[in-house]
Design an enzyme around this catalytic site. Structure first.
Site, PDB file in Angstrom:
ATOM      1  N   SER A   1       0.691  -1.297  -0.035  1.00  0.00           N
ATOM      2  CA  SER A   1      -0.186   0.025  -0.542  1.00  0.00           C
ATOM      3  C   SER A   1       1.437   1.355  -0.044  1.00  0.00           C
ATOM      4  CB  SER A   1      -1.174   0.051   1.362  1.00  0.00           C
ATOM      5  OG  SER A   1      -0.455  -0.009   2.121  1.00  0.00           O
TER       6      SER A   1
ATOM      7  N   GLU B   1       1.096   5.591   0.753  1.00  0.00           N
ATOM      8  CA  GLU B   1       0.787   6.688   1.776  1.00  0.00           C
ATOM      9  C   GLU B   1       1.217   8.267   0.690  1.00  0.00           C
ATOM     10  OE1 GLU B   1       0.811   6.691   6.534  1.00  0.00           O
ATOM     11  OE2 GLU B   1       1.331   8.839   6.069  1.00  0.00           O
TER      12      GLU B   1
ATOM     13  N   THR C   1      -3.216  11.343   4.130  1.00  0.00           N
ATOM     14  CA  THR C   1      -2.907  11.755   5.741  1.00  0.00           C
ATOM     15  C   THR C   1      -3.831  12.740   6.070  1.00  0.00           C
ATOM     16  OG1 THR C   1      -1.320  13.278   5.090  1.00  0.00           O
ATOM     17  CG2 THR C   1      -0.244  10.670   6.252  1.00  0.00           C
ATOM     18  N   TYR C   2      -4.264  13.349   7.046  1.00  0.00           N
ATOM     19  CA  TYR C   2      -5.083  13.838   7.271  1.00  0.00           C
ATOM     20  C   TYR C   2      -3.825  14.605   9.276  1.00  0.00           C
ATOM     21  CZ  TYR C   2      -9.433  15.120  10.086  1.00  0.00           C
ATOM     22  OH  TYR C   2     -10.979  16.120   9.565  1.00  0.00           O
TER      23      TYR C   2
ATOM     24  N   ALA D   1      -3.347  17.168  11.932  1.00  0.00           N
ATOM     25  CA  ALA D   1      -4.269  17.189  13.030  1.00  0.00           C
ATOM     26  C   ALA D   1      -5.123  18.458  13.172  1.00  0.00           C
ATOM     27  CB  ALA D   1      -3.239  16.835  14.279  1.00  0.00           C
TER      28      ALA D   1
ATOM     29  N   ARG E   1      -4.858   9.227  16.731  1.00  0.00           N
ATOM     30  CA  ARG E   1      -5.325  11.111  17.973  1.00  0.00           C
ATOM     31  C   ARG E   1      -5.078  11.714  16.513  1.00  0.00           C
ATOM     32  NH1 ARG E   1      -0.783  11.897  22.668  1.00  0.00           N
ATOM     33  NH2 ARG E   1       0.658  12.294  20.572  1.00  0.00           N
TER      34      ARG E   1
ATOM     35  N   ASP F   1      -1.448  15.001  15.688  1.00  0.00           N
ATOM     36  CA  ASP F   1      -0.475  15.661  17.026  1.00  0.00           C
ATOM     37  C   ASP F   1      -0.752  17.082  16.831  1.00  0.00           C
ATOM     38  OD1 ASP F   1       1.324  14.109  18.319  1.00  0.00           O
ATOM     39  OD2 ASP F   1       2.590  13.455  16.623  1.00  0.00           O
TER      40      ASP F   1
ATOM     41  N   ALA G   1      -6.541   7.659  20.502  1.00  0.00           N
ATOM     42  CA  ALA G   1      -6.792   6.432  19.287  1.00  0.00           C
ATOM     43  C   ALA G   1      -7.825   5.669  19.922  1.00  0.00           C
ATOM     44  CB  ALA G   1      -5.880   6.389  18.532  1.00  0.00           C
TER      45      ALA G   1
ATOM     46  N   HIS H   1       6.343   4.738  20.742  1.00  0.00           N
ATOM     47  CA  HIS H   1       5.807   6.175  20.468  1.00  0.00           C
ATOM     48  C   HIS H   1       6.384   7.258  21.432  1.00  0.00           C
ATOM     49  CE1 HIS H   1       3.411   9.940  20.685  1.00  0.00           C
ATOM     50  NE2 HIS H   1       2.318   9.336  19.642  1.00  0.00           N
TER      51      HIS H   1
ATOM     52  N   LYS I   1      -6.764  -0.655  21.174  1.00  0.00           N
ATOM     53  CA  LYS I   1      -7.252  -0.009  19.519  1.00  0.00           C
ATOM     54  C   LYS I   1      -7.530  -1.174  19.193  1.00  0.00           C
ATOM     55  CE  LYS I   1      -2.803   2.348  19.259  1.00  0.00           C
ATOM     56  NZ  LYS I   1      -2.377   3.422  18.562  1.00  0.00           N
TER      57      LYS I   1
ATOM     58  N   GLN J   1       4.874   3.347  12.565  1.00  0.00           N
ATOM     59  CA  GLN J   1       5.961   4.293  11.979  1.00  0.00           C
ATOM     60  C   GLN J   1       7.262   3.751  11.393  1.00  0.00           C
ATOM     61  OE1 GLN J   1       6.505   6.581  11.651  1.00  0.00           O
ATOM     62  NE2 GLN J   1       5.941   7.528  13.348  1.00  0.00           N
TER      63      GLN J   1
ATOM     64  N   PHE K   1      12.607  14.020  10.082  1.00  0.00           N
ATOM     65  CA  PHE K   1      11.019  13.593   9.901  1.00  0.00           C
ATOM     66  C   PHE K   1      11.883  12.816  11.374  1.00  0.00           C
ATOM     67  CE2 PHE K   1       9.248  13.801   5.447  1.00  0.00           C
ATOM     68  CZ  PHE K   1       9.255  14.588   6.274  1.00  0.00           C
TER      69      PHE K   1
ATOM     70  N   HIS L   1       3.378  -0.851   3.548  1.00  0.00           N
ATOM     71  CA  HIS L   1       2.955   0.619   3.473  1.00  0.00           C
ATOM     72  C   HIS L   1       4.459   0.636   2.884  1.00  0.00           C
ATOM     73  CE1 HIS L   1      -0.272   3.306   4.219  1.00  0.00           C
ATOM     74  NE2 HIS L   1       1.179   3.871   4.593  1.00  0.00           N
TER      75      HIS L   1
HETATM   76  P1  FAD Z   1      -2.767   7.092  20.379  1.00  0.00           P
HETATM   77  O1  FAD Z   1      -2.813   5.535  20.275  1.00  0.00           O
HETATM   78  O2  FAD Z   1      -3.599   7.907  21.244  1.00  0.00           O
HETATM   79  O3  FAD Z   1      -1.361   7.040  21.372  1.00  0.00           O
HETATM   80  C1  FAD Z   1      -0.603   8.023  21.285  1.00  0.00           C
HETATM   81  C2  FAD Z   1       0.310   8.399  22.856  1.00  0.00           C
HETATM   82  O4  FAD Z   1      -0.171   7.663  24.547  1.00  0.00           O
HETATM   83  C3  FAD Z   1       1.544   6.996  22.709  1.00  0.00           C
HETATM   84  O5  FAD Z   1       2.619   7.628  23.584  1.00  0.00           O
HETATM   85  C4  FAD Z   1       0.534   5.774  23.633  1.00  0.00           C
HETATM   86  O6  FAD Z   1       1.387   5.778  24.192  1.00  0.00           O
HETATM   87  C5  FAD Z   1      -0.253   6.683  25.583  1.00  0.00           C
HETATM   88  N1  FAD Z   1      -1.855   6.110  25.541  1.00  0.00           N
HETATM   89  C6  FAD Z   1      -2.457   5.086  24.094  1.00  0.00           C
HETATM   90  N2  FAD Z   1      -3.538   4.919  24.914  1.00  0.00           N
HETATM   91  C7  FAD Z   1      -3.253   5.775  26.452  1.00  0.00           C
HETATM   92  C8  FAD Z   1      -3.862   5.238  27.517  1.00  0.00           C
HETATM   93  N3  FAD Z   1      -4.926   4.450  28.068  1.00  0.00           N
HETATM   94  N4  FAD Z   1      -3.305   5.757  28.764  1.00  0.00           N
HETATM   95  C9  FAD Z   1      -2.057   5.916  28.637  1.00  0.00           C
HETATM   96  N5  FAD Z   1      -1.245   6.007  27.852  1.00  0.00           N
HETATM   97  C10 FAD Z   1      -1.967   6.386  26.532  1.00  0.00           C
HETATM   98  N6  FAD Z   1      -0.237  11.915  12.768  1.00  0.00           N
HETATM   99  C11 FAD Z   1      -1.100  13.149  11.803  1.00  0.00           C
HETATM  100  O7  FAD Z   1      -1.242  14.355  12.064  1.00  0.00           O
HETATM  101  N7  FAD Z   1      -1.980  12.924  10.761  1.00  0.00           N
HETATM  102  C12 FAD Z   1      -1.702  11.523   9.814  1.00  0.00           C
HETATM  103  O8  FAD Z   1      -2.251  11.162   8.741  1.00  0.00           O
HETATM  104  C13 FAD Z   1      -0.714  10.203  10.432  1.00  0.00           C
HETATM  105  N8  FAD Z   1      -0.791   9.193   9.636  1.00  0.00           N
HETATM  106  C14 FAD Z   1      -0.205   8.245  10.671  1.00  0.00           C
HETATM  107  C15 FAD Z   1      -0.051   6.815  10.315  1.00  0.00           C
HETATM  108  C16 FAD Z   1       0.696   6.170  11.006  1.00  0.00           C
HETATM  109  C17 FAD Z   1       0.862   4.888   9.970  1.00  0.00           C
HETATM  110  C18 FAD Z   1       2.000   6.599  11.836  1.00  0.00           C
HETATM  111  C19 FAD Z   1       2.304   5.546  12.175  1.00  0.00           C
HETATM  112  C20 FAD Z   1       1.576   7.617  12.767  1.00  0.00           C
HETATM  113  C21 FAD Z   1       0.516   8.625  12.152  1.00  0.00           C
HETATM  114  N9  FAD Z   1       0.917   9.967  12.514  1.00  0.00           N
HETATM  115  C22 FAD Z   1      -0.742  10.806  11.617  1.00  0.00           C
HETATM  116  C23 FAD Z   1       1.011  10.331  13.842  1.00  0.00           C
HETATM  117  C24 FAD Z   1       0.291   9.994  14.553  1.00  0.00           C
HETATM  118  O9  FAD Z   1      -0.491  10.403  14.930  1.00  0.00           O
HETATM  119  C25 FAD Z   1       1.601   9.971  15.968  1.00  0.00           C
HETATM  120  O10 FAD Z   1       2.030   9.323  15.870  1.00  0.00           O
HETATM  121  C26 FAD Z   1       0.297  10.657  17.572  1.00  0.00           C
HETATM  122  O11 FAD Z   1       1.417  11.313  18.470  1.00  0.00           O
HETATM  123  C27 FAD Z   1       0.535   9.390  17.945  1.00  0.00           C
HETATM  124  O12 FAD Z   1      -0.849   8.830  17.351  1.00  0.00           O
HETATM  125  P2  FAD Z   1      -1.603   7.798  17.917  1.00  0.00           P
HETATM  126  O13 FAD Z   1      -2.710   7.068  16.910  1.00  0.00           O
HETATM  127  O14 FAD Z   1      -0.854   6.229  17.940  1.00  0.00           O
HETATM  128  O15 FAD Z   1      -2.020   7.688  19.589  1.00  0.00           O
END
Ligand code: FAD
Length: 287
Positions: free
Chosen positions: A19, A21, A52-53, A55, A110, A112, A126, A152, A168, A179, A219, A269
């Site tokens: 795939s 991106e 991508t989207y 934040a 989620r 950033d 997320a 992360h 998740k 990542q 990056f 990917h």
């Molecule tokens: P989460 O899963 O919510 O995790 C965020 C942090 O919170 C982590 O440190 C995790 O360990 C911690 N955490 C989660 N749940 C809990 C809990 N219940 N209690 C305590 N801690 C917790 N960013 C964008 O803005 N746009 C994009 O399109 C985009 N695409 C991406 C695609 C991929 C494949 C990847 C790997 C990353 C992408 N990102 C994108 C970056 C991503 O948004 C960031 O890495 C962001 O900081 C974390 O997103 P997440 O969905 O993993 O968050």
């Protein structure tokens, strides 16, 4: 590889689903260029292409427009969707938009926000977004989550980050995309730990082709991906010699993909950075 005319890639030769991106272009010229890039990449028969989207919804229009173009080109498209700063109502409305467009795949994140914006919004993690999408739309969407072989950067601990992935998947993610990383062992360890934690969903490695050292270092600093010292020092030594950077990068990334494929990765990917050549060169070598 001969300039401008990459050879056709046979799906079976690569041996894994792939795939691609993209990010939504910011200019009309970027939109036109990305269309051409996609046509070149489609020769590799991707399972889907994702967009991508930004934040906070900053690229909402561009993301959805690019996703719409990919669907109109007859290719499965996944919209990334991030929840930081979002309310349930805006998410509900935008999920409706995506459904109406015919989108059936999401990469749910989620996101950033730039520093200084604070968290805000009605979703903290997320996993909250994924649970909400499932409760609102049932099984309509195939949902990918993000995961982190090198942990992360904001995670309290590696175990807490693994539990975030568990949350998740329990909330409804069908699979996850990592990542990018250059250390295959970090990926294999994550997969082992995830299996021990009861996650059976596929964990697809995210692959970053190397085309520019400054961009890669920027990056990697931002997202916490490690560039191993032996790679970093060689990239720095090449200076402005783009041809050597690309040739070295091609060797490194192809070897990584071979190790991942041989070690049982379910798919690859590619973070294309809206360019086709480096990704096609890797796929060509893999064949
Ligand atoms: P989460 O899963 O919510 O995790 C965020 C942090 O919170 C982590 O440190 C995790 O360990 C911690 N955490 C989660 N749940 C809990 C809990 N219940 N209690 C305590 N801690 C917790 N960013 C964008 O803005 N746009 C994009 O399109 C985009 N695409 C991406 C695609 C991929 C494949 C990847 C790997 C990353 C992408 N990102 C994108 C970056 C991503 O948004 C960031 O890495 C962001 O900081 C974390 O997103 P997440 O969905 O993993 O968050």
């Amino acid at each position: 590889m001969p300039c401008g005319r990459p050879p056709a890639i046979k799906e079976k030769a690569v041996g894994l689903p792939i795939s691609f991106e993209f990010f939504p272009p910011k200019t009309p010229e970027g939109v036109v260029k990305l269309r051409a890039v996609r046509q070149q990449l489609y020769r590799a028969r991707p399972e889907f292409c994702s967009v991508t989207y930004g934040a906070g919804g900053s690229t909402h229009t561009g993301t959805f427009a690019t996703v719409g173009e990919i669907l109109a080109e007859g290719v499965a498209a996944a919209s990334h969707y991030s929840c930081i700063g979002a309310t349930r109502e805006t998410v509900r409305v935008q999920l409706g938009e995506l459904k109406a467009m015919g989108v059936t795949r999401l990469v749910a994140l989620r996101g950033d926000l730039p520093s200084g914006y604070g968290m805000g919004g009605e979703f903290q993690y997320a996993s909250d977004l994924i649970g909400f999408i499932r409760s609102e739309t049932g099984d309509h969407f195939h949902i990918e989550a993000a995961c982190y072989p090198e942990v992360h950067p904001q995670a309290r601990s590696p175990e807490a980050d693994l539990q975030a992935l568990v949350a998740k998947v329990r909330a409804g993610a069908n699979s996850s995309i990592t990542q990018y990383f250059f250390n295959a062992d970090a990926y294999f360890r994550l997969v082992d730990e995830a299996r021990r934690a009861g996650i059976e969903a596929p964990i697809v490695p995210g692959i970053m082709p190397i085309t520019s050292s400054t961009q890669l270092m920027r990056f990697s600093d931002a997202c916490g991906a490690e560039i191993p010292r032996w790679i970093r020092s060689r990239l720095l030594a090449y200076g402005d010699d783009v041809a050597s950077i690309r040739s070295f990068g091609l060797d490194v990334v192809t070897d990584l993909c071979r190790r991942l494929r041989d070690g049982g990765a379910p798919a690859l990917h590619f973070y294309t950075m809206n360019q086709s050549q480096a990704t096609l060169a890797v796929l060509d070598r893999l064949g």
